[in-house]
Design a protein around this motif. Structure first.
Motif, PDB file in Angstrom:
ATOM      1  N   GLN A   1      -6.141   2.523  -6.865  1.00 26.98           N
ATOM      2  CA  GLN A   1      -6.621   2.013  -5.584  1.00 26.98           C
ATOM      3  C   GLN A   1      -5.770   2.540  -4.427  1.00 26.98           C
ATOM      4  O   GLN A   1      -4.556   2.655  -4.541  1.00 26.98           O
ATOM      5  CB  GLN A   1      -6.598   0.486  -5.578  1.00 26.98           C
ATOM      6  CG  GLN A   1      -7.563  -0.152  -6.553  1.00 26.98           C
ATOM      7  CD  GLN A   1      -7.498  -1.664  -6.501  1.00 26.98           C
ATOM      8  OE1 GLN A   1      -6.718  -2.244  -5.745  1.00 26.98           O
ATOM      9  NE2 GLN A   1      -8.320  -2.312  -7.318  1.00 26.98           N
ATOM     10  N   ASN A   2      -6.448   2.850  -3.323  1.00 28.44           N
ATOM     11  CA  ASN A   2      -5.729   3.299  -2.133  1.00 28.44           C
ATOM     12  C   ASN A   2      -4.879   2.172  -1.567  1.00 28.44           C
ATOM     13  O   ASN A   2      -5.232   0.998  -1.657  1.00 28.44           O
ATOM     14  CB  ASN A   2      -6.703   3.793  -1.070  1.00 28.44           C
ATOM     15  CG  ASN A   2      -7.424   5.061  -1.487  1.00 28.44           C
ATOM     16  OD1 ASN A   2      -7.035   5.723  -2.443  1.00 28.44           O
ATOM     17  ND2 ASN A   2      -8.475   5.392  -0.786  1.00 28.44           N
ATOM     18  N   VAL A   3      -3.764   2.550  -0.970  1.00 30.73           N
ATOM     19  CA  VAL A   3      -2.827   1.582  -0.407  1.00 30.73           C
ATOM     20  C   VAL A   3      -2.465   2.021   1.012  1.00 30.73           C
ATOM     21  O   VAL A   3      -2.189   3.202   1.254  1.00 30.73           O
ATOM     22  CB  VAL A   3      -1.542   1.475  -1.255  1.00 30.73           C
ATOM     23  CG1 VAL A   3      -0.561   0.490  -0.626  1.00 30.73           C
ATOM     24  CG2 VAL A   3      -1.870   1.055  -2.685  1.00 30.73           C
TER      25      VAL A   3
ATOM     26  N   PRO B   1      13.552   3.768  -4.563  1.00 31.66           N
ATOM     27  CA  PRO B   1      12.278   4.179  -3.969  1.00 31.66           C
ATOM     28  C   PRO B   1      11.330   3.007  -3.764  1.00 31.66           C
ATOM     29  O   PRO B   1      11.462   1.959  -4.406  1.00 31.66           O
ATOM     30  CB  PRO B   1      11.709   5.167  -4.993  1.00 31.66           C
ATOM     31  CG  PRO B   1      12.318   4.749  -6.291  1.00 31.66           C
ATOM     32  CD  PRO B   1      13.696   4.254  -5.942  1.00 31.66           C
ATOM     33  N   LEU B   2      10.396   3.197  -2.848  1.00 37.32           N
ATOM     34  CA  LEU B   2       9.314   2.230  -2.706  1.00 37.32           C
ATOM     35  C   LEU B   2       8.446   2.303  -3.954  1.00 37.32           C
ATOM     36  O   LEU B   2       8.104   3.394  -4.424  1.00 37.32           O
ATOM     37  CB  LEU B   2       8.457   2.543  -1.479  1.00 37.32           C
ATOM     38  CG  LEU B   2       9.139   2.485  -0.106  1.00 37.32           C
ATOM     39  CD1 LEU B   2       8.193   3.051   0.959  1.00 37.32           C
ATOM     40  CD2 LEU B   2       9.541   1.065   0.235  1.00 37.32           C
ATOM     41  N   VAL B   3       8.103   1.166  -4.513  1.00 41.53           N
ATOM     42  CA  VAL B   3       7.286   1.122  -5.731  1.00 41.53           C
ATOM     43  C   VAL B   3       6.068   0.258  -5.466  1.00 41.53           C
ATOM     44  O   VAL B   3       6.199  -0.913  -5.106  1.00 41.53           O
ATOM     45  CB  VAL B   3       8.084   0.562  -6.930  1.00 41.53           C
ATOM     46  CG1 VAL B   3       7.189   0.506  -8.167  1.00 41.53           C
ATOM     47  CG2 VAL B   3       9.317   1.415  -7.192  1.00 41.53           C
ATOM     48  N   VAL B   4       4.886   0.854  -5.631  1.00 44.64           N
ATOM     49  CA  VAL B   4       3.645   0.117  -5.416  1.00 44.64           C
ATOM     50  C   VAL B   4       2.587   0.671  -6.345  1.00 44.64           C
ATOM     51  O   VAL B   4       2.348   1.875  -6.397  1.00 44.64           O
ATOM     52  CB  VAL B   4       3.189   0.191  -3.934  1.00 44.64           C
ATOM     53  CG1 VAL B   4       3.009   1.622  -3.475  1.00 44.64           C
ATOM     54  CG2 VAL B   4       1.906  -0.598  -3.723  1.00 44.64           C
ATOM     55  N   ASN B   5       1.961  -0.204  -7.115  1.00 42.26           N
ATOM     56  CA  ASN B   5       0.844   0.169  -8.008  1.00 42.26           C
ATOM     57  C   ASN B   5       1.155   1.385  -8.877  1.00 42.26           C
ATOM     58  O   ASN B   5       0.323   2.280  -9.054  1.00 42.26           O
ATOM     59  CB  ASN B   5      -0.418   0.436  -7.201  1.00 42.26           C
ATOM     60  CG  ASN B   5      -1.035  -0.834  -6.648  1.00 42.26           C
ATOM     61  OD1 ASN B   5      -0.586  -1.938  -6.962  1.00 42.26           O
ATOM     62  ND2 ASN B   5      -2.061  -0.704  -5.835  1.00 42.26           N
TER      63      ASN B   5
END
Length: 627
Positions: A354-356, A387-391
Motif C-alpha cells: 500500500q502507498n504511504v 531508519p524510518l520503518v513503515v509497512n
C-alpha cells in the motif's frame, strides 16, 4: 353570416396548427431526448348580442411540451450512475481477463518456473535442467514485465479518457449556458425544442461528471458535479482542466478552474464516465499494480535468500538469482526542502504494497494513508543507524534537509513487476547444492545417522570451514575439541551457520565430519529447498504463501470485476425503468399520434364544411339581391 365565417376560419387555423404539431411529433419519433408536444385549444371570447353571448370559434393558446421534471430528474440521476458503473465494469473486466487468461496471466509461467526447479532437484548435475530453469525464470520475469506494461497502458488510457472527457464537458457546459441565455427568465415561453435540446445536453454532461441539475426561478438550469461543484450557473460555465499529480507527473488529475483557482476533483467529486475512470484507477488498477509488484518482489527476495544458501558448480556460494528494484519515493512538487529519502526493503512479512504518505511536521515524520488520511504506524528517525520503518520498508535520509510540511509518497511495490529481472546468465551459477556436506566416520558403532543438514546463515564467515563432531558418550559431544555440549536424542546441532539432526543414538567415540561440498557437486539439497519456496509462508506476517498471494490477486481482481458488472447490470434495470417512466409522459406513441391525425383531419374537414356553408348562404343572399 360573418360570425359563421369567422368561427369556421378560426377552427381551420387551429386544426391546421394542431395537425402541424402532430406531424412534428411523428417526424421526431427517433430524435434523442425529444418530448412530445400537444396543442392546447381554448374557446375564443364570445360576443354579447343583447340576448346572450355568441361564440366566436376556437384558438390555440399553447403548444404544450409534455415533460415531467421529476421523471427527467430520475432519468438524469440514473444515467450518470449507469455511465460510471459501465465504465468501471468495462475496465475492471479487462484487468480480470489479463490475470485470469492462461495466455496473459501469471499462473502458467509461475507453475512452469517452480516445476523446472523441482526437475533440477531430481537431477542437480544436469546442464539441460539448469538451462531449462533459467529459461523458465526468464519466461516468468517476462510475464511479470508484460503484465505491468499492460497495466501501465491502462493508466495511459485513463489519462486519455480524462483529457477527452474534460474537452467534452467544457463544450457541453458552454452550450448549456448559452441555451440558458436564449431561454431567458421564462421557460414557459421558450420553444419546447430548445428545452429538449438543453435537457439532452445536460443528460450528456451528467453522463461524464455525474451530479444534479437544479432549476432556478424562471426556468434556467444550474448543473453541479457529483461532489457539488458548479459546472453551469445561469449563463456562466465553469471550466475543467487536467493537471499533473504532484507526486507522479505521468498521472493526470481533474480540477475545476474558477477565478484562477483550481480545485482538484477526486473520485468522490466526480461521477459518470470520468468518475468511473478515477474509481477504476484508485480501487482496481492501483491495488493490482501494487499487489503484482509485491508478489514479484516477495518471490525474488525469498528465492534470492534461498539461493544464497546454496553452492554452484564452481564451488561458490549462490548469489542473487533475481534482480530486485528498490521501492519508489516521490517528493511532492511543492516541497520547499531538499531532502532525499532512500528506501530499501526490510521485513518481507510486513510488506503490504500500500502507498504511504510521509510528512515532516518540523520535528518528526508522520505516515498516513494517501486516500483516507488514516494514520499508519511509523518508527525510527531516518538515520542510517535508525531508519524510518513503515509497512516493511526502511527509509534513510540520504541527503538534504526536509522543511516543515514537506511530503513524500512511498510506493513500496508499484512498478516493481516491470523492473524485476534474472540476475544470472550462466547455468552453472545456479546454486543447487547444499554448501556443506556431512559424513559419519566408518568406525562409528552407534546407530546415529545424519539427516536434516541445512544452511541457516549463508553469510557466516566460517560456513565452509571443516568441522569434526565427536561424542564423548550418548549425552555429550564436542566440536573441534570445544565443549563438551549436552545432547539429547533428536536435538539440532548448530555451528558456523549450518545445522543438522542425528537420527538414532550415537555411542561414545562416534564422530561426524562437516565440510564444504566442493566444485561440480551433484548434491540437490538446496534445489529441494528452492522447489518448495512457493509454499513458504513469507507474507502477511507469515500467514500467506507465495502461491496463496498469486491466487489471491487473481481472485480479488476477478471479484472486483464481477461486482462492477453486477452493479452495472442492476443500474441498467433502474435506468430502463426511469427511461420508461419518462417515455410514458414525453415519448411519442405512433398509435396515439395516428388517432390524433384522424381526429384532427375530420375536425379540419368539418371546419371547412362550415366555411362552405357560409359561402353558400352568402351566395344565396347575393342571388336574392340581384333579383
Amino acid at each position: 353570416m360573418s360570425n359563421l365565417l369567422a368561427t369556421g376560419s378560426s377552427a381551420l387555423l387551429a386544426f391546421q396548427r394542431a395537425l402541424s404539431t402532430v406531424s412534428h411529433n411523428v417526424a421526431n419519433i427517433n430524435t434523442p431526448g425529444y418530448s412530445r408536444q400537444r396543442a392546447e385549444f381554448e374557446a375564443r371570447a364570445g360576443t354579447y348580442t343583447g340576448y346572450g353571448h355568441q361564440g366566436n370559434g376556437v384558438q390555440i393558446v399553447d403548444i404544450r411540451r409534455m415533460a415531467d421534471s421529476l421523471a427527467t430528474s430520475r432519468l438524469l440521476d440514473a444515467g450518470g450512475e449507469l455511465s460510471r458503473l459501465q465504465q468501471l465494469s468495462v475496465l475492471s473486466s479487462r484487468v480480470d481477463t489479463l490475470f485470469s487468461e492462461a495466455a496473459t496471466g501469471i499462473s502458467a509461467p509461475w507453475s512452469g518456473f517452480f516445476d523446472s526447479v523441482s526437475a533440477l532437484s531430481s537431477n542437480a548435475a544436469s546442464s539441460a535442467e539448469r538451462e531449462n530453469l533459467l529459461a523458465q525464470a526468464k519466461a516468468l520475469v517476462t510475464r511479470f514485465n508484460q503484465i505491468d506494461k499492460h497495466l501501465d497502458g491502462l493508466n495511459d488510457e485513463v489519462n486519455k479518457g480524462l483529457i477527452a472527457g474534460v474537452d467534452e464537458v467544457n463544450r457541453l457546459a458552454n452550450e448549456i449556458a448559452q441555451l440558458n441565455g436564449k431561454i431567458g427568465s421564462n421557460a414557459n415561453t421558450a420553444s419546447g425544442d430548445l428545452l429538449d435540446r438543453r435537457d439532452q445536453l445536460i443528460s450528456q454532461l451528467v453522463s461524464y461528471t455525474g451530479g444534479t441539475a437544479v432549476t432556478q426561478d424562471g426556468g434556467q438550469i444550474n448543473v453541479f458535479t457529483a461532489g457539488g461543484q458548479p459546472l453551469v450557473v445561469g449563463t456562466a460555465a465553469s471550466k475543467l482542466v487536467t493537471t499533473s499529480d504532484p507526486y507522479r507527473p505521468e498521472r493526470l488529475q481533474v480540477a475545476l478552474e474558477t477565478n484562477g483557482q483550481r480545485t482538484t476533483l477526486g473520485q468522490n467529486g466526480l461521477g459518470g464516465q470520468m468518475g468511473g475512470l478515477l474509481e477504476f484507477r484508485t480501487t482496481v488498477l492501483d491495488p493490482a499494480v501494487a499487489e503484482l509488484g509485491r508478489i514479484a518482489v516477495s518471490l525474488a527476495e525469498t528465492f534470492n535468500a534461498g539461493h544464497a544458501g546454496g553452492m554452484d558448480l564452481y564451488g561458490q556460494l549462490g548469489g542473487d538469482f533475481f534482480s530486485i528494484p528498490s521501492p519508489k519515493v516521490s517528493a511532492h512538487s511543492g516541497n520547499s526542502g531538499d531532502a532525499v529519502l532512500q528506501p530499501a526493503l526490510g521485513d518481507l512479512s510486513a510488506l503490504n504494497g500500500q502507498n504511504v504518505l510521509l510528512r515532516f511536521d518540523g520535528s518528526n515524520w508522520l505516515a498516513t494513508h494517501p486516500d483516507t488520511g488514516a494514520a499508519i504506524p511509523l518508527s525510527g528517525s531516518g538515520t542510517a543507524a535508525d531508519p524510518l520503518v513503515v509497512n516493511g520498508v526502511e527509509l534513510v535520509l540520504a541527503s538534504g534537509t526536509p522543511a516543515t510540511n514537506d511530503r513524500f509518497l512511498l510506493q513500496p511495490t508499484a512498478g516493481a513487476a516491470g523492473a524485476i529481472g534474472v540476475a544470472i546468465t550462466d547455468p552453472s551459477r545456479i546454486a543447487a547444492a547444499t554448501p556443506v556436506k556431512a559424513a559419519a566416520d566408518l568406525a562409528n558403532i552407534g546407530s546415529g545417522k545424519l539427516s536434516g543438514l541445512k544452511v541457516t546463515d549463508a553469510g557466516h564467515a566460517d560456513l565452509l570451514t571443516p568441522v569434526a563432531i565427536e561424542f564423548i558418550d550418548a549425552n555429550q559431544y564436542t566440536i573441534d575439541g570445544a565443549g563438551p555440549f549436552a545432547y539429547s536424542a533428536g536435538q539440532t546441532i548448530s555451528h558456523n551457520g549450518w545445522s543438522l539432526v542425528l537420527d538414532g543414538a550415537p555411542a561414545a567415540g562416534d564422530s561426524f565430519n562437516v565440510s564444504a561440498n566442493g566444485t561440480n557437486s551433484s548434491d540437490n539439497g538446496n534445489a529441494n529447498l528452492l522447489a518448495n519456496l512457493d509454499d513458504a509462508r513469507v507474507l502477511n506476517g507469515g500467514t500467506t504463501t507465495l502461491n496463496g498471494a498469486v491466487s489471491g490477486l487473481t481472485t480479488s481482481v476477478g471479484s472486483a470485476a464481477r461486482q462492477a458488472d453486477y452493479s452495472a447490470e442492476a443500474q441498467l434495470v433502474i435506468y430502463n425503468q426511469a427511461q420508461a417512466a419518462r417515455d410514458s409522459i414525453s415519448g411519442v406513441n405512433l398509435d396515439e399520434e395516428a388517432a390524433d391525425l384522424m381526429r384532427l383531419q375530420q375536425a379540419y374537414q368539418a371546419a371547412a364544411q362550415i366555411i362552405s356553408t357560409a359561402d353558400n348562404i352568402f351566395q344565396s343572399l347575393l342571388s336574392a339581391v340581384r333579383r
